[in-house]
Scaffold this motif. Structure first.
Motif, PDB file in Angstrom:
ATOM      1  N   ALA A   1      -7.752  -0.336  -3.729  1.00  0.00           N
ATOM      2  CA  ALA A   1      -6.680  -0.452  -4.710  1.00  0.00           C
ATOM      3  C   ALA A   1      -6.286   0.946  -5.159  1.00  0.00           C
ATOM      4  O   ALA A   1      -7.111   1.709  -5.597  1.00  0.00           O
ATOM      5  CB  ALA A   1      -7.174  -1.270  -5.901  1.00  0.00           C
ATOM      6  N   ILE A   2      -5.030   1.287  -5.052  1.00  0.00           N
ATOM      7  CA  ILE A   2      -4.568   2.629  -5.381  1.00  0.00           C
ATOM      8  C   ILE A   2      -4.229   2.704  -6.868  1.00  0.00           C
ATOM      9  O   ILE A   2      -4.987   3.237  -7.631  1.00  0.00           O
ATOM     10  CB  ILE A   2      -3.346   3.015  -4.526  1.00  0.00           C
ATOM     11  CG1 ILE A   2      -3.708   2.995  -3.045  1.00  0.00           C
ATOM     12  CG2 ILE A   2      -2.810   4.367  -4.918  1.00  0.00           C
ATOM     13  CD1 ILE A   2      -4.651   4.047  -2.600  1.00  0.00           C
ATOM     14  N   SER A   3      -3.116   2.200  -7.283  1.00  0.00           N
ATOM     15  CA  SER A   3      -2.737   2.220  -8.695  1.00  0.00           C
ATOM     16  C   SER A   3      -1.484   1.389  -8.888  1.00  0.00           C
ATOM     17  O   SER A   3      -0.870   0.933  -7.936  1.00  0.00           O
ATOM     18  CB  SER A   3      -2.476   3.650  -9.165  1.00  0.00           C
ATOM     19  OG  SER A   3      -1.228   4.098  -8.687  1.00  0.00           O
ATOM     20  N   SER A   4      -1.107   1.255 -10.142  1.00  0.00           N
ATOM     21  CA  SER A   4       0.103   0.488 -10.427  1.00  0.00           C
ATOM     22  C   SER A   4       1.332   1.169  -9.846  1.00  0.00           C
ATOM     23  O   SER A   4       2.320   0.513  -9.547  1.00  0.00           O
ATOM     24  CB  SER A   4       0.262   0.300 -11.933  1.00  0.00           C
ATOM     25  OG  SER A   4       0.377   1.556 -12.572  1.00  0.00           O
TER      26      SER A   4
ATOM     27  N   VAL B   1       1.659   2.420  -6.888  1.00  0.00           N
ATOM     28  CA  VAL B   1       1.834   1.939  -5.519  1.00  0.00           C
ATOM     29  C   VAL B   1       2.464   0.550  -5.531  1.00  0.00           C
ATOM     30  O   VAL B   1       3.338   0.246  -4.721  1.00  0.00           O
ATOM     31  CB  VAL B   1       0.491   1.931  -4.761  1.00  0.00           C
ATOM     32  CG1 VAL B   1       0.659   1.294  -3.403  1.00  0.00           C
ATOM     33  CG2 VAL B   1      -0.039   3.350  -4.625  1.00  0.00           C
ATOM     34  N   VAL B   2       2.053  -0.298  -6.459  1.00  0.00           N
ATOM     35  CA  VAL B   2       2.648  -1.632  -6.556  1.00  0.00           C
ATOM     36  C   VAL B   2       4.134  -1.507  -6.879  1.00  0.00           C
ATOM     37  O   VAL B   2       4.961  -2.214  -6.308  1.00  0.00           O
ATOM     38  CB  VAL B   2       1.907  -2.485  -7.612  1.00  0.00           C
ATOM     39  CG1 VAL B   2       2.615  -3.805  -7.827  1.00  0.00           C
ATOM     40  CG2 VAL B   2       0.467  -2.723  -7.170  1.00  0.00           C
ATOM     41  N   LYS B   3       4.499  -0.562  -7.748  1.00  0.00           N
ATOM     42  CA  LYS B   3       5.907  -0.340  -8.056  1.00  0.00           C
ATOM     43  C   LYS B   3       6.660   0.101  -6.806  1.00  0.00           C
ATOM     44  O   LYS B   3       7.799  -0.278  -6.599  1.00  0.00           O
ATOM     45  CB  LYS B   3       6.051   0.704  -9.158  1.00  0.00           C
ATOM     46  CG  LYS B   3       5.599   0.219 -10.511  1.00  0.00           C
ATOM     47  CD  LYS B   3       5.651   1.339 -11.523  1.00  0.00           C
ATOM     48  CE  LYS B   3       4.880   0.970 -12.768  1.00  0.00           C
ATOM     49  NZ  LYS B   3       4.658   2.118 -13.625  1.00  0.00           N
ATOM     50  N   ILE B   4       6.008   0.921  -5.978  1.00  0.00           N
ATOM     51  CA  ILE B   4       6.622   1.352  -4.720  1.00  0.00           C
ATOM     52  C   ILE B   4       6.947   0.132  -3.873  1.00  0.00           C
ATOM     53  O   ILE B   4       8.027   0.022  -3.303  1.00  0.00           O
ATOM     54  CB  ILE B   4       5.685   2.309  -3.952  1.00  0.00           C
ATOM     55  CG1 ILE B   4       5.592   3.651  -4.671  1.00  0.00           C
ATOM     56  CG2 ILE B   4       6.185   2.524  -2.524  1.00  0.00           C
ATOM     57  CD1 ILE B   4       4.474   4.527  -4.174  1.00  0.00           C
ATOM     58  N   CYS B   5       6.014  -0.797  -3.782  1.00  0.00           N
ATOM     59  CA  CYS B   5       6.239  -2.000  -2.968  1.00  0.00           C
ATOM     60  C   CYS B   5       7.392  -2.817  -3.513  1.00  0.00           C
ATOM     61  O   CYS B   5       8.202  -3.327  -2.752  1.00  0.00           O
ATOM     62  CB  CYS B   5       4.984  -2.851  -2.930  1.00  0.00           C
ATOM     63  SG  CYS B   5       3.728  -2.162  -1.891  1.00  0.00           S
TER      64      CYS B   5
ATOM     65  N   LEU C   1       2.656   7.616  -2.652  1.00  0.00           N
ATOM     66  CA  LEU C   1       1.679   7.063  -1.720  1.00  0.00           C
ATOM     67  C   LEU C   1       1.462   7.999  -0.542  1.00  0.00           C
ATOM     68  O   LEU C   1       0.330   8.240  -0.127  1.00  0.00           O
ATOM     69  CB  LEU C   1       2.133   5.689  -1.223  1.00  0.00           C
ATOM     70  CG  LEU C   1       1.205   4.988  -0.236  1.00  0.00           C
ATOM     71  CD1 LEU C   1      -0.179   4.796  -0.835  1.00  0.00           C
ATOM     72  CD2 LEU C   1       1.801   3.654   0.167  1.00  0.00           C
ATOM     73  N   LYS C   2       2.522   8.549  -0.002  1.00  0.00           N
ATOM     74  CA  LYS C   2       2.403   9.464   1.137  1.00  0.00           C
ATOM     75  C   LYS C   2       1.584  10.697   0.765  1.00  0.00           C
ATOM     76  O   LYS C   2       0.818  11.204   1.586  1.00  0.00           O
ATOM     77  CB  LYS C   2       3.783   9.857   1.649  1.00  0.00           C
ATOM     78  CG  LYS C   2       4.500   8.708   2.319  1.00  0.00           C
ATOM     79  CD  LYS C   2       5.920   9.079   2.711  1.00  0.00           C
ATOM     80  CE  LYS C   2       6.638   7.896   3.333  1.00  0.00           C
ATOM     81  NZ  LYS C   2       8.046   8.163   3.603  1.00  0.00           N
TER      82      LYS C   2
ATOM     83  N   VAL D   1      -6.305   9.265   4.248  1.00  0.00           N
ATOM     84  CA  VAL D   1      -6.420   7.812   4.180  1.00  0.00           C
ATOM     85  C   VAL D   1      -5.772   7.190   5.413  1.00  0.00           C
ATOM     86  O   VAL D   1      -4.713   7.622   5.850  1.00  0.00           O
ATOM     87  CB  VAL D   1      -5.745   7.285   2.900  1.00  0.00           C
ATOM     88  CG1 VAL D   1      -5.697   5.770   2.885  1.00  0.00           C
ATOM     89  CG2 VAL D   1      -6.451   7.810   1.668  1.00  0.00           C
ATOM     90  N   PHE D   2      -6.428   6.173   5.985  1.00  0.00           N
ATOM     91  CA  PHE D   2      -5.836   5.467   7.119  1.00  0.00           C
ATOM     92  C   PHE D   2      -5.781   3.962   6.925  1.00  0.00           C
ATOM     93  O   PHE D   2      -5.273   3.233   7.764  1.00  0.00           O
ATOM     94  CB  PHE D   2      -6.550   5.803   8.436  1.00  0.00           C
ATOM     95  CG  PHE D   2      -7.992   5.397   8.476  1.00  0.00           C
ATOM     96  CD1 PHE D   2      -8.351   4.124   8.870  1.00  0.00           C
ATOM     97  CD2 PHE D   2      -8.977   6.289   8.126  1.00  0.00           C
ATOM     98  CE1 PHE D   2      -9.675   3.741   8.922  1.00  0.00           C
ATOM     99  CE2 PHE D   2     -10.308   5.919   8.188  1.00  0.00           C
ATOM    100  CZ  PHE D   2     -10.659   4.648   8.581  1.00  0.00           C
TER     101      PHE D   2
END
Length: 193
Positions: A9-12, A14-18, A30-31, A39-40
């Motif tokens: 789980a990255i962070s909120s 990243v969810v906003k990015i989605c 994220l990049k 990270v892979f």
């Protein structure tokens, strides 16, 4: 693991990015994490998206990444896993609204059973999660399970509110971890994110 990192789980952010995947400037966050930490594999929970297509993945993370998405149910849930095809392959073996489990294979680390979890808030519904995870993780080889379990196992994972009590749901999570020989490895970064 020979310097190779797997992100859960990255962070909120990243969810906003989605949720706003078509805005390419939002994917820079994220990049940057992927570059900084090599990270892979990434698991993103509570995407609240019904559909993620190839174009969305290209914008979110880039063309060398592949994905598997379990859609949101209404306005909640959704799990998106992403992996860099140049470094690893991932084959989904079991998927539900609460989890995706599959084999992550890399030339340097071999095959790992990896589970990405977004557990239900209801402990009765979560019982099916524990059963599915236990059966999916059974067997030989290393396993990694991460995500949002929607339960905590100690008062150190809580701040404010009512005092911590080891609830039925927490006990069932602890029993699942014991039965599957899984151990909490902690985290890196700010508490309570």
């Amino acid at each position: 693991m020979n310097g190779v990192k797997i992100a859960g789980a990255i962070s909120s952010n990243v969810v906003k990015i989605c949720r706003r995947a078509r805005k390419s400037e939002d994917s820079l966050y994220l990049k940057q994490i992927v570059r900084d930490y090599d990270v892979f594999y990434i698991g993103i929970m509570e995407t609240k998206l019904n559909k993620v297509d190839r174009r969305d993945v290209d914008i979110i993370i880039g063309g060398s990444w592949d994905s598997f998405h379990f859609p949101a149910v209404g306005n909640s849930g959704g799990i998106l896993v992403l992996w860099d095809k140049n470094v690893a392959s991932f084959v989904v073996e079991e998927s539900s609204s609460q989890m995706d489990v599959g084999d992550l294979t890399t030339p340097y680390c071999g095959v790992w059973k990896v589970g990405t979890v977004y557990g239900s808030n209801c402990y009765v519904e979560r019982r099916s999660l524990w059963r599915l995870l236990e059966s999916s993780l059974a067997g030989m080889g290393p396993s990694l399970v991460g995500g949002d379990f929607n339960y905590i196992l100690s008062r150190d994972e809580k701040k404010g509110g009512n005092r911590f009590l080891l609830s039925r749901g927490s006990r069932e999570m602890r029993d699942f971890m014991t039965n599957s020989d899984l151990h909490d490895v902690g985290f890196v970064g700010p508490n309570f994110t």
